[in-house]
Write a protein that holds these residues in place. Sequence first.
Motif, short mmCIF file in Angstrom:
data_model
loop_
_atom_site.label_atom_id
_atom_site.label_comp_id
_atom_site.label_asym_id
_atom_site.label_seq_id
_atom_site.Cartn_x
_atom_site.Cartn_y
_atom_site.Cartn_z
N PHE A 31 0.72 -1.25 -0.03
CA PHE A 31 0.09 -0.05 -0.03
C PHE A 31 0.81 1.29 -0.14
N GLU A 58 0.75 4.02 -2.93
CA GLU A 58 0.26 5.35 -2.78
C GLU A 58 1.61 6.35 -3.46
N ARG A 99 -4.20 6.43 -4.24
CA ARG A 99 -4.90 7.77 -3.88
C ARG A 99 -3.97 8.83 -4.61
N HIS A 122 -8.68 0.20 -7.52
CA HIS A 122 -9.18 0.26 -6.30
C HIS A 122 -10.29 -0.39 -5.72
N HIS A 127 -14.24 4.77 4.44
CA HIS A 127 -12.98 5.43 4.00
C HIS A 127 -13.00 5.95 2.56
N GLN A 187 -12.10 10.11 0.56
CA GLN A 187 -11.46 10.05 -0.68
C GLN A 187 -11.93 10.43 -2.00
N TYR A 245 -2.87 0.85 7.43
CA TYR A 245 -2.13 1.99 6.38
C TYR A 245 -2.89 3.04 6.16
N ILE A 246 -4.10 3.35 5.75
CA ILE A 246 -4.78 4.29 5.19
C ILE A 246 -5.13 5.17 6.75
N ASP A 288 -2.52 8.18 6.62
CA ASP A 288 -3.37 9.31 5.88
C ASP A 288 -4.25 10.09 6.75
#
Length: 248
Positions: A71, A75, A81, A116, A145, A149, A209-210, A214
């Motif tokens: 991930f 990114e 993203r 995604h 999430h 986004q 991770y997100i 983020d």
Amino acid sequence: MLATTIAGVFSISAAAIFSFGLLSKMVERMVSLSVGIMLSTSFLHALPEAFESKADPRTLFATLLAGLLAFFLLEKTAILRHSHHHEGDGHEHHHGHDAHEAGKAGWMILVGDGLHNFTDGILIAAAFLADPGLGLVTGLAIIAHEIPQEIGDFIVLLNAGFSRKRAYFYNLICSLMAVLGGLLGYFTLERGMEWIPYVLVFASSGFIYIAVSDLMPQMQRRATLRETIPQIMLIGLGVVIVLFLTRH
């Protein structure tokens, strides 16, 4: 199919409402709720589900590490993203620079979102095959999430010259890629149930991770006590929602 369709249509529609000016103040609150839902889904349900299987724990931990690194790389290459710039953001660009960049990025964003969402569909299918309750909270976590986004993506598409209807239509098509991913995941993973723990761990690595790389840094920018208290409450609400939906 129903879960992936609802997840896609609801997240896109909610993002469109926020992006087009209604309830815009709720976007920041959605970030905090997303953190609670994603972290609790990962640590309290998906990971325990995977580690209670017969899979080798060392291999599962290796999958978790590989997922986090994957991930990170996604990114970095702007597949998962996207970084957005806006006119008047304080950076020294010639007039129209950001709109030009957004125009070039518009179709790339749609392609990236389609890939995604296809992956999200596979993850939802794996979660439902493992446990219907886990499938439900996984879909909820993805919705939570996706909304922040997708709001950013709507802004870029509008800046790139898409009309509101066109931006909504193309984003909706991309979101329904989750249905194709769900079908592929269901028929593929149903024959290979031994792969489900690894898919669950990989999904968890994405949520973790997100949330950590983020969403939580966004929350840290608002450091006053008045802003921190609602953040903590909404994170707690996300945890409670997951515990309620996954209770046995």
